[in-house]
Enzyme design. Structure first.
Site, mmCIF file in Angstrom:
data_model
loop_
_atom_site.group_PDB
_atom_site.id
_atom_site.type_symbol
_atom_site.label_atom_id
_atom_site.label_comp_id
_atom_site.label_asym_id
_atom_site.label_seq_id
_atom_site.Cartn_x
_atom_site.Cartn_y
_atom_site.Cartn_z
ATOM 1 C CG PHE B 124 -2.249 0.125 0.826
ATOM 2 C CD1 PHE B 124 -2.772 -0.741 0.148
ATOM 3 C CD2 PHE B 124 -3.149 1.076 1.532
ATOM 4 C CE1 PHE B 124 -4.339 -0.606 -0.185
ATOM 5 C CE2 PHE B 124 -4.593 1.256 1.379
ATOM 6 C CZ PHE B 124 -5.069 0.402 0.427
ATOM 7 C CD GLN B 237 -5.667 10.324 3.812
ATOM 8 O OE1 GLN B 237 -6.375 9.134 4.142
ATOM 9 N NE2 GLN B 237 -4.453 10.221 3.928
ATOM 10 C CG HIS B 239 -8.594 7.661 -1.283
ATOM 11 N ND1 HIS B 239 -8.247 7.338 -2.421
ATOM 12 C CD2 HIS B 239 -8.134 6.721 -0.490
ATOM 13 C CE1 HIS B 239 -7.742 5.921 -2.432
ATOM 14 N NE2 HIS B 239 -7.753 5.628 -1.235
ATOM 15 C CG LEU B 253 -12.294 4.552 -1.544
ATOM 16 C CD1 LEU B 253 -11.335 5.599 -1.504
ATOM 17 C CD2 LEU B 253 -12.023 3.796 -0.241
ATOM 18 C CD GLU B 256 -2.950 3.907 -0.661
ATOM 19 O OE1 GLU B 256 -3.978 4.781 -0.056
ATOM 20 O OE2 GLU B 256 -1.981 3.745 -0.496
ATOM 21 N NE ARG B 287 -4.919 6.466 1.068
ATOM 22 C CZ ARG B 287 -5.738 5.936 2.009
ATOM 23 N NH1 ARG B 287 -6.449 6.275 3.193
ATOM 24 N NH2 ARG B 287 -6.362 4.401 1.877
ATOM 25 C CG HIS B 352 -10.328 8.590 2.320
ATOM 26 N ND1 HIS B 352 -11.547 7.772 1.886
ATOM 27 C CD2 HIS B 352 -9.354 7.745 2.750
ATOM 28 C CE1 HIS B 352 -11.218 6.448 2.421
ATOM 29 N NE2 HIS B 352 -9.695 6.580 2.864
ATOM 30 N NE ARG B 387 -6.909 7.292 7.731
ATOM 31 C CZ ARG B 387 -7.161 6.285 6.518
ATOM 32 N NH1 ARG B 387 -6.535 5.377 6.539
ATOM 33 N NH2 ARG B 387 -8.125 6.416 5.721
#
Lengths: 256, 588
Positions: B124, B237, B239, B253, B256, B287, B352, B387
């Protein structure tokens, strides 16, 4: 695409109600929930509809669209071009208001199902092929559309006799877990009432997660009950002698 | 106004919010026999925003990459948070995450497996090693369902579909919470000796968002009004990959995990543009970097037809994509008439996660109000300025447990129920019912839409002083108008009524975000200011902390806690600790 959609939405509460017609401007790719939001934001702010994620992950927005149990967030308006779209609450559960029903019975049932009882502490050693078998059931989003469509629960006041398809797959998830040591077969045979299902597969048809509820969960669970409670040799003899009725309604699976 | 009545329910501990952290806190709190614990949620059980987490839960098992360990997870978390994280939270987190994941496994969660039969871990963004334990692309569903059934079997009472409108504090101690049942609008007082807030974030302040309707920051706003400190509010954040087309799905979404499984990002010229922005990590950069890169490409005129970038996973083959990303496959097929196993698809940044939130003690999750605890997205400190994907789910478990433990220990020494101020409750009932009586008021949904427009235009992915200032003025104007929100209909399950309180909560938090964003005169992590484009060392030493006195928001700086030597040392090797030790064999 036509410029607007026509919806007939059931409005009311436990004292009664009726369908109310609304017109909503059409937008590319619009789902039924988008149309309801448009109504809510502009015409009827008190229109009650449950929704959370609008991405088919949470299972909050189950209702009946033109009579079919559907997730409102996943049902495209352009599937109904030229038609009036009727939206009604799930019929199996008591109404609260508009499209919102009282699904609390399901949470009561959930408490009756014993959790996983691991035969060894985690980390488990488990192959993907074993995981695959139960992971299918883990896709359930608890939209309760299977419960809504199940004719045992819907028409026969069967909520005292049968936990319903959702909880058959919940039980199957634990029963088929390679590390589980609990015995849920007595529960299945009695309180959970797996025998009440007569395998019409309506639940499988409406499942938005495409879980093969009947084939992969209910039928194997019925077999476990049959193996435990009904000696197949005796049943075979009964069949051969022409007697149709087994002690309970479950014998039709035993021969498979 | 007519005399209203309310029901009173007494619990030792109430947990507000039934997502991953709330349920984990409840399970922990209920471990003491005789302690009465209740979970109160505004949705149905199992529907909380946790359910939407897709990619995985980060824990440094090292099942695929043996050199992984807590030190490297800690290192990645601090680096991606640009060092304004609370180091102690990150340390606790990295150390405890694996144990919490195994707990889930023993409670029935079934993770994807490695060939050796262990928990599978996927790569990730900005994680040094393959670290995300997952179940296809529905890991959040697995977490919440597992916790839900565990809770149902832990002797906890659950109250579903309750709107909480006020947190009660008496003589400086938490006394409970007040609200109403959505089903029929009847009022309810929960008297409690401790309250755990696990109400999630406030991603609904933006129009394009991956967040469910729930993410309106209720718990944060309730606590803020009651005197709790908020921190790092400027950190929101985006995304990098939300759906773009058709319009109704914009923001939903795209995990990821698509990039984790090998998905490639391209611009309209077919170029893998991450080469320009982060040639080392490419698509698996953090991100904030990937979101900004897509944004910049679109600005430069190299965007996809509907203003995004192309993401392509088709080269992995239909069988692989359907097995590892079944939800994504289905989502695009149903909602966008597009087969991701065959063609690339458009993605663009979507709001996000809110890194900011209630300032808590790392050990116990206690806020500055005695008896009030917070865990999960509503709390602040672990993630800093950005994050990492997969860190949210383990955050819920690690700090959900600690909050439950903290509350449990607090009540063992705390006094009995605090008395409740009757006049305060009368006034609250009047306030809550007022929208029914206002005439020619403003529609709460329309206030929400305006709020989203202001935040998008003035405090989104790209910020600057003058634009933020203008946004603040517009927001304060809207806040004024919102005093006149009104609704029709009855008190029975009336979403318009519920929306009034959601909107009030978001208005307060948005003001906190803009004020904090104005103060941080640099660019750091998710906070990108074009008038201060550089990350500046002096700003790494401070967090912005906000308090609210009922009239206005006050903002102050607090020093970022300094790491002890043994932890600081981990950042001196020039690479991740796990990569340093790799030559010396597997770490424990």
């Amino acid at each position: 695409m036509s410029e607007e959609f026509t919806l007939r939405v059931w409005r009311g509460d436990k004292t009664g109600g009726e369908e109310v017609e609304y017109h909503v401007p059409a937008e590319t790719g619009m789902v039924v929930l988008d149309a309801l939001h448009h109504i809510q934001h502009n015409e009827a702010p008190d229109l009650a509809v449950r929704w959370n994620c609008k991405a088919a992950h949470c299972g909050s927005c189950g209702a009946e669209v033109n009579g079919q149990p559907k997730l409102l967030c996943k049902t495209r308006m352009d599937d109904y071009v030229g038609q009036t779209v009727s939206v009604k609450p799930m019929q199996t559960f008591p109404i609260i208001k508009d499209l919102v029903t009282d699904v609390s019975w399901n949470y009561q049932v959930a408490k009756e199902i014993p959790m996983l009882e691991p035969t060894a502490p985690a980390p488990f050693n488990m192959q993907q092929i074993d995981a695959d078998r139960v992971q299918e059931f883990h896709r359930c989003i608890e939209c309760f559309l299977c419960q809504d469509t199940c004719h045992v629960l819907r028409n026969h006041e069967g909520q005292r006799q049968y936990f319903g398809p959702r909880f058959m797959i919940k039980i199957a998830e634990f029963e088929m877990h390679p590390m589980d040591g609990a015995d849920r077969v007595p529960l299945l045979a009695h309180e959970a009432g797996v025998n009440m299902c007569n395998v019409t597969k309506c639940c499988t048809e409406v499942c938005p997660q495409h879980i093969r509820i009947t084939d992969n969960a209910i039928i194997p669970l019925k077999e476990r009950v049959a193996d435990r409670y009904y000696d197949p040799v005796k049943i075979l003899l009964r069949r051969l002698s022409g007697k149709k009725n087994a002690p309970t309604g479950s014998s039709h699976k035993v021969s498979q | 106004m007519a005399h209203e009545s309310y029901e009173t329910l007494d619990y030792d501990i109430i947990i507000i919010g039934a997502g991953g952290s709330g349920l984990r806190a409840a399970v922990e709190a209920s471990q003491v026999p005789g302690l009465k614990v209740a979970v109160v949620t505004k949705s149905l059980l199992g529907k909380a925003h946790t359910v939407m987490a897709e990619g995985g839960v980060a824990a440094s098992f090292g099942n695929l990459d043996a050199p992984d360990g807590w030190q490297t997870h800690f290192y990645d978390t601090m680096r991606s948070g640009h060092f304004i994280n609370n180091y102690r939270m990150a340390e606790i987190f990295a150390k405890e995450a694996p144990e919490r994941v195994l707990e889930l496994e023993s409670w029935g969660a079934v993770f994807d497996r490695t060939k050796e039969g262990r928990i599978m871990q996927r790569p990730f963004g900005a994680h040094t090693f393959r670290r995300l334990c997952h179940i296809g692309d529905h890991t959040g569903l697995e977490l919440i369902r597992t916790m839900q059934y565990k809770s149902l079997h832990s002797g906890i009472d659950v109250f579903q579909e309750v709107t909480m409108t006020k947190l009660l504090v008496q003589d400086g101690h938490v006394a409970g919470a007040f609200g109403y049942f959505r089903e029929d609008g009847r009022f309810v007082l929960f008297r409690a000796r401790a309250v755990v807030l696990a109400t999630g974030g406030w991603g609904k302040i933006f129009k394009v968002t991956s967040n469910s309707w729930e993410s309106t920051g209720d718990g944060a706003a309730l606590a803020f009004r009651a005197g709790a400190d908020m921190m790092d509010m400027e950190m929101v954040q985006f995304h990098p990959t939300g759906m773009v087309w058709p319009p109704g799905v914009r923001g939903i979404l795209v995990t990821e995990g698509v990039r984790g499984e090998g998905g490639l990002l391209r611009n309209s010229e077919g170029e893998r543009f991450m080469q320009t922005y982060d040639p080392e990590r490419m698509e698996l950069s953090s991100r904030d970097v990937v979101a900004r890169s897509i944004f910049k490409e679109v600005q430069a005129g190299r965007g996809s037809p509907h203003g995004g970038a192309w993401l392509d996973i088709s080269h992995k083959g239909p069988e692989y994509v359907k097995a590892k990303l079944p939800g994504m496959y289905e989502q695009f097929l149903t909602l966008a008439d597009l087969d991701i196993t065959k063609e690339p698809f458009e993605v663009a940044p979507t709001c996000h996660y809110t890194m900011g939130g209630l300032r808590v003690d790392p050990e116990t999750c206690a806020t500055n109000i005695p008896g009030l605890f917070a865990a999960g997205e509503v709390a602040c400190g672990l993630h800093g300025a950005n994050r990492l994907g997969g860190n949210s789910l383990s955050d819920l478990l690690v700090f959900g447990r600690r909050a439950g433990l903290g509350a449990r220990e607090y009540v063992s020494g705390a006094p009995d129920f605090a008395p409740v101020d009757q006049a305060e409750l009368e006034a609250e009932m009047d306030r809550v019912l007022e929208p029914f009586h206002r005439e020619n008021g403003i529609n709460p949904y329309h206030v929400h839409e305006k709020l989203q427009e202001i935040m998008t235009n003035h405090a989104g992915i790209m910020r600057s002083g003058p634009v933020l200032e203008e946004g603040l003025n517009k927001l304060l104007e809207l806040k004024d108008q919102a005093r006149n929100m009104s609704i029709n209909g009855s008190r029975i399950y009336n979403p318009g009524w519920h929306a009034v309180f959601d909107v009030e909560n978001m208005l307060l938090l948005c003001e906190g975000i803009i004020r904090s964003a104005l103060e941080r005169k640099e660019s750091r992590g998710a906070h990108w200011r074009t008038d201060y484009p550089d990350e500046l060392p002096e700003w790494q030493k401070i967090n912005f902390v906000e308090s609210y006195d009922g009239e206005g928001i006050r903002i102050r700086t607090e020093p970022v806690n300094e790491m002890p030597e043994d932890l600081a040392k981990l950042f001196t090797y020039g690479k991740a600790p796990g990569l340093v030790q790799q030559s010396g064999g597997k770490e424990s």
